[in-house]
Motif scaffolding. Structure first.
Motif, mmCIF file in Angstrom:
data_model
loop_
_atom_site.group_PDB
_atom_site.id
_atom_site.type_symbol
_atom_site.label_atom_id
_atom_site.label_comp_id
_atom_site.label_asym_id
_atom_site.label_seq_id
_atom_site.Cartn_x
_atom_site.Cartn_y
_atom_site.Cartn_z
ATOM 1 N N GLY A 121 37.666 43.389 46.289
ATOM 2 C CA GLY A 121 37.255 43.591 44.899
ATOM 3 C C GLY A 121 37.933 44.814 44.322
ATOM 4 O O GLY A 121 37.525 45.937 44.601
ATOM 5 N N THR A 122 38.968 44.614 43.565
ATOM 6 C CA THR A 122 39.692 45.700 42.899
ATOM 7 C C THR A 122 40.584 45.091 41.839
ATOM 8 O O THR A 122 41.158 44.030 42.042
ATOM 9 N N ILE A 123 40.694 45.771 40.709
ATOM 10 C CA ILE A 123 41.557 45.228 39.656
ATOM 11 C C ILE A 123 43.032 45.323 40.032
ATOM 12 O O ILE A 123 43.863 44.646 39.448
ATOM 13 N N ASP A 124 43.372 46.169 41.003
ATOM 14 C CA ASP A 124 44.780 46.478 41.260
ATOM 15 C C ASP A 124 45.530 45.385 42.012
ATOM 16 O O ASP A 124 46.755 45.379 42.025
ATOM 17 N N ASN A 125 44.817 44.497 42.672
ATOM 18 C CA ASN A 125 45.419 43.389 43.440
ATOM 19 C C ASN A 125 46.316 43.882 44.569
ATOM 20 O O ASN A 125 47.170 43.148 45.043
ATOM 21 N N ASP A 126 46.104 45.097 45.036
ATOM 22 C CA ASP A 126 47.008 45.670 46.036
ATOM 23 C C ASP A 126 46.467 45.525 47.456
ATOM 24 O O ASP A 126 46.581 46.438 48.274
ATOM 25 N N ILE A 127 45.895 44.371 47.760
ATOM 26 C CA ILE A 127 45.355 44.098 49.087
ATOM 27 C C ILE A 127 46.154 42.956 49.702
ATOM 28 O O ILE A 127 46.210 41.860 49.138
ATOM 29 N N TYR A 128 46.738 43.202 50.835
ATOM 30 C CA TYR A 128 47.484 42.160 51.526
ATOM 31 C C TYR A 128 46.514 41.132 52.120
ATOM 32 O O TYR A 128 45.452 41.488 52.610
ATOM 33 N N GLY A 129 46.905 39.875 52.100
ATOM 34 C CA GLY A 129 46.122 38.863 52.789
ATOM 35 C C GLY A 129 45.326 37.961 51.866
ATOM 36 O O GLY A 129 44.714 36.999 52.319
ATOM 37 N N THR A 130 45.337 38.263 50.599
ATOM 38 C CA THR A 130 44.693 37.389 49.623
ATOM 39 C C THR A 130 45.592 37.330 48.398
ATOM 40 O O THR A 130 46.148 38.355 47.974
ATOM 41 N N ASP A 131 45.760 36.141 47.843
ATOM 42 C CA ASP A 131 46.672 36.012 46.705
ATOM 43 C C ASP A 131 46.209 36.850 45.525
ATOM 44 O O ASP A 131 47.014 37.411 44.789
ATOM 45 N N ALA A 132 44.897 36.914 45.347
ATOM 46 C CA ALA A 132 44.370 37.714 44.240
ATOM 47 C C ALA A 132 43.116 38.423 44.703
ATOM 48 O O ALA A 132 42.457 37.990 45.652
ATOM 49 N N THR A 133 42.792 39.507 44.035
ATOM 50 C CA THR A 133 41.550 40.221 44.323
ATOM 51 C C THR A 133 40.589 40.017 43.154
ATOM 52 O O THR A 133 41.015 39.759 42.024
ATOM 53 N N ILE A 134 39.316 40.139 43.455
ATOM 54 C CA ILE A 134 38.286 39.980 42.417
ATOM 55 C C ILE A 134 38.445 41.104 41.373
ATOM 56 O O ILE A 134 38.413 42.274 41.734
ATOM 57 N N GLY A 135 38.625 40.749 40.130
ATOM 58 C CA GLY A 135 38.784 41.731 39.062
ATOM 59 C C GLY A 135 40.187 41.769 38.499
ATOM 60 O O GLY A 135 40.394 42.199 37.358
ATOM 61 N N TYR A 136 41.127 41.279 39.273
ATOM 62 C CA TYR A 136 42.532 41.345 38.859
ATOM 63 C C TYR A 136 42.793 40.513 37.600
ATOM 64 O O TYR A 136 43.432 40.973 36.652
ATOM 65 N N PHE A 137 42.268 39.300 37.569
ATOM 66 C CA PHE A 137 42.538 38.418 36.424
ATOM 67 C C PHE A 137 41.963 38.988 35.132
ATOM 68 O O PHE A 137 42.570 38.907 34.064
ATOM 69 N N THR A 138 40.784 39.571 35.237
ATOM 70 C CA THR A 138 40.172 40.147 34.038
ATOM 71 C C THR A 138 40.955 41.364 33.554
ATOM 72 O O THR A 138 41.121 41.568 32.339
ATOM 73 N N ALA A 139 41.446 42.157 34.496
ATOM 74 C CA ALA A 139 42.226 43.337 34.105
ATOM 75 C C ALA A 139 43.504 42.930 33.372
ATOM 76 O O ALA A 139 43.893 43.552 32.378
ATOM 77 N N ILE A 140 44.147 41.887 33.846
ATOM 78 C CA ILE A 140 45.332 41.380 33.133
ATOM 79 C C ILE A 140 44.943 40.984 31.715
ATOM 80 O O ILE A 140 45.617 41.289 30.741
ATOM 81 N N GLU A 141 43.831 40.279 31.629
ATOM 82 C CA GLU A 141 43.382 39.788 30.327
ATOM 83 C C GLU A 141 43.087 40.946 29.367
ATOM 84 O O GLU A 141 43.446 40.892 28.188
ATOM 85 N N THR A 142 42.430 41.967 29.879
ATOM 86 C CA THR A 142 42.121 43.113 29.033
ATOM 87 C C THR A 142 43.401 43.815 28.601
ATOM 88 O O THR A 142 43.565 44.186 27.432
#
Lengths: 333, 333, 333, 333
Positions: free
Chosen positions: C128-149
């Motif tokens: 769970g982080t807007i930064d999406n900087d976690i290896y091993g998952t295509d996306a992190t929770i919060g990333y899509f909303t941060a892009i949208e904002t």
């Protein structure tokens, strides 16, 4: 009404959401009266440099929802001179323009007033600025959208402020007026607001700010605390204010400068409606030969206000909103 | 001011965005005056059945941005009887309530007026309805958000209407008033609007609608054409109207009923501000012992209006907006 | 599956939109398996200080749409010690917790891994982080909303950038990764982007920036020019970068720091869906006794990744998006 | 790569947000390779009737954020004939077109495949439809925005559903596929969803619906209950379904048909990014002489899929989302 055949319009100064809706209303209303519309691009700069285009109804058929201005805007300090005004007057006459409509704020209205000394056909101002700092109209075109953008941002910041129980200082626009700040503060349920009309002593404001944060945390425990701060109030803005808090106190605070997002975006319904009314009414006034006025709306009535009156008087904040924010909802009261 | 210790609040009738902001303002203002607030759940139904809760400031600390109502709402036809009013009066006395604030629309105000015949402490109405059909206040809580929701939907529909150059008939709420319809129409730049205040002859309206579509397409070629239609105007709504167009003419049209999305959503800044002002002012009025009134805002002034006046008079549409839509921007004029 | 009766969850580090949706999914899924859920407030700090609450299904019934986290978050540097981990382990045992779920980013996963050395029941991370900087998952929770904002803000800025034909430098979040920057840039149609993965030589980046602006204006005339800049890239951020441009060149530019608005807001559908899937899957993994893993999604498949792998590897930017932005759409190429 | 000088593009079938972003990417990428782009207006109809325009980079400079399609769309049943395909081939040759890109859905791809039998230059499909019912690509352009619009509407309806504790039946688009329905349901936290892939027995679905509502209310008391229903599933849609519930049971329910708002609106970041990638990649494929394919994205990789494969295979719903909705979160399980 008259024998007018051709009017001109320009947008000047800081752009505001709803300017396009206003241009659209001018063009559609003019067409109803069989008058064509010329648009000058880049404000007074385009008037001086003959950047113009005939605006057809087709060109405005799908712009009511767009922020910005299809005519572009600019600042034009050189327009203040006699030479510039004479050049503009010649340019208007050469194009056979019967009236000029100027959508803009304070500076744009000074320009319109200046031009009117040298060009003796109708010059009419329409209040277009997010700052709402124009006397003679309850609201200016763009103001409602700016509140909405500021509120939307503060609603988002409250989420993270609440998650971390942090102090946030949020700087909103308004030039030297507190309209956006007060509306954003009340509508977001901010804990405190710093406005030029209320806080003229920065040292006192700072002490008060600290006292309220401390009192709030004594009563509620660790919690978020949101302060809306008008631009041009604290030297160095909220960034400097946050540094002062962080260095002098044991409270950590975060600054956010909302900045230029407040100028853009699809205009809110209230801005589109106001822009449409003022655009239509300005055309009617022009056709009636009225000049040297701003068209505005007061208490749901369309009004005409002498251009100098718009800057010689100061529009007050809503005193009841001030009372709510600084008395009823104030933890120290 | 007075010796009041405890006031009550309920939300009744159709819910409207901003009701929570209003409850919050009531609670925060009451706290400023050291008055506690009881909330009845489910409107008058909860008053009759003693569903109540003390509303702390904590409970309202993060609700200003939420649609709906934390007190829930309901319709309660049985409240019209003398028996019900007496039961409610007893219930209020048993709880030691010093004043009752009712947030709702027309029906809720009838209920408040009815109760006041049997309970002799302050009863005050606050106008909360998306329909804006309450006389005595320029706007009602929820109205601005409903316009925004309708506009947002129409902006989206225009994209697909334009892509396919189709006729769309969009039904908006408003009960028997055209406020949402007119505002949505002007702000979306709709080609036409059908409103109860303007169109009292459906057959004539239909002919006119067809004539305008045909004229528009003669002038502009194939293009989109958007008509905003108030609910309760055309028998069977826009679905029936679209069928009539599709069957009688060679024009294909699509109906869209916006429906209940217009009741929800985060309240717009104007609704939050209005709700906050009226909530605070209603508490002040209650503490001053005023009763049988609705608090409202007219021309930027807070006002008190006798409850029966709110339904005995009819609030007119803005005549200049009507003129713009049906005259200036009308292709047949 | 197992005899588990009670699991715990906490949110840690920077909050991200979707954390509430994730908590909700954990609670609803746990209830399906007759497992109760304890929440620790304020991340690891609450785990150490026994700030906990049983989370009922009622408490999560209306939070899926809310930003922030109902459990609040915090940073907790002292959790790195052996003493802290032992205290946490004791605390978990004392409460009868059978598994711990940690929603957070890089630092939170280090904490989970650390704890696992001292507590021998399932510990599972959810990204769970807007930064999406976690290896091993295509996306992190919060990333899509941060892009949208970020995109919503840039769309607004483009309106005013276009009106004034100005250069804007827009700083977006991302910690040390360019995910938000690249997505915001592509989706907003920005003219240029500066990202840590691409621009490792600031002087070269500056020259290139100037060359592109000048080339663009030679080709198109005066026009807006929007540059998206990742945080932590230019010393002093976009404010310093704008000053350098304004002082060294005849080009005027404006900086905008989007800041904390990117952390808040109602989560986008993609974040709610990802949060729901990962929350449900984490409960399943816990019940199966899995530990020391992060649950993630790769290529539409739910996966388990060893916690150290999530920070030992670097997730790359989408190379085709980089190619589009820096080659296909680049005016100098 | 090749000697191509001029390619053409058209948008066909139901419009979808992101089509403009796709056109923009095609034009900018083509320019990078010194290829000019012709646009046919109104889909295949324009191809048959030679409605075309050269699309300059200027024309696409500010459209990435707009819904709809600047090329307009249309349905064109007559394109199925040999005569039409031959006419189209001649028209393409007469204009010196080297490749044709078709943005659309199922029907549009049939048209592209048909044309390819008679015109022997590259014909490439790009998946543009909100319904996501195209095999061979994880998502279609417009799908993400449609979910967002549906979710935004359901979030609003939940406010009023919750205020009145009502049952709402919300009909979403999707043609004959449940993608929008499932995503909208999961992301809104709807209580139940009816989808063509899951519910093939309407009578059973109805009984199940009633059982769940009754069980929910037994457990929780009076409360809101939201059901997402895919279009084309229940005869007469949610209006008929609500009538059946209202007449056969003591439960009152309200239908809402979201309708055409789902087709419009500013595209979400994910749709703009997908549209940009596929647009760029389609130009690359065309320049390499590839034909008879759809470009898509699978597991983050750009792929080429034979046109007939796109309709001969069926893309399944995400089974884990189905499991969550119908098993983990289901009150009867």
């Amino acid at each position: 009404m008259t024998n007018m055949k051709r009017i001109a319009v320009l947008t000047s100064g800081g752009d505001a959401p709803g300017m396009n809706a206003c241009i659209r209303a001018i063009v559609l209303t003019a067409e109803h009266f069989n008058v064509s519309v010329i648009g000058f691009r880049h404000g007074y700069y385009g008037l001086l440099n003959s950047e113009h285009v005939e605006i057809s109804t087709d060109m405005v058929s799908n712009i009511i929802q767009n922020g910005g201005t299809i005519l572009h805007s600019a600042r034009c300090p050189e327009f203040k001179t006699e030479k510039a005004a004479l050049k503009a007057a010649n340019s208007l006459d050469a194009l056979g323009i019967d009236a000029l409509l100027v959508i803009g704020g304070d500076g744009s209205f000074h320009g319109a007033h200046h031009l009117q000394q040298y060009w003796h056909k109708p010059v009419i101002g329409l209040p277009g600025t997010i700052d709402n700092d124009i006397y003679g109209t309850d609201a200016t075109i763009g103001y409602f959208t700016a509140i909405e953008t500021a509120l939307d941002a503060i609603d988002k910041i409250r989420d993270t402020a609440d998650a971390f129980e942090r102090v946030f200082l949020i700087e909103v626009m308004g030039r030297h007026a507190g309209f956006i700040g007060l509306s954003a503060s009340i509508s977001s349920g901010a804990d405190q607001v710093l406005l030029p009309e209320i806080n003229n002593d920065n040292e006192a404001a700072f002490k008060n700010l600290v006292a309220r944060i401390e009192t709030t945390r004594e009563k509620k425990g660790q919690c978020s605390y949101i302060v809306v701060v008008a631009e041009n109030l604290w030297p160095g803005g909220v960034t400097a204010l946050a540094e002062k808090i962080n260095s002098e106190l044991s409270i950590e605070s975060r600054p956010v400068v909302l900045g230029h997002i407040q100028r853009g975006g699809s205009p809110s319904p209230q801005d589109r409606i106001l822009a449409t009314k003022l655009g239509a009414y300005a055309v009617e006034c022009a056709l009636q030969g009225k000049s040297g006025i701003m068209v505005g709306e007061q208490n749901q009535q369309l009004v005409e206000v002498s251009l100098p009156h718009t800057w010689q008087n100061q529009k007050p904040l809503d005193p009841y909103l001030v009372k709510i924010q600084t008395e009823f909802f104030d933890i120290l009261e």
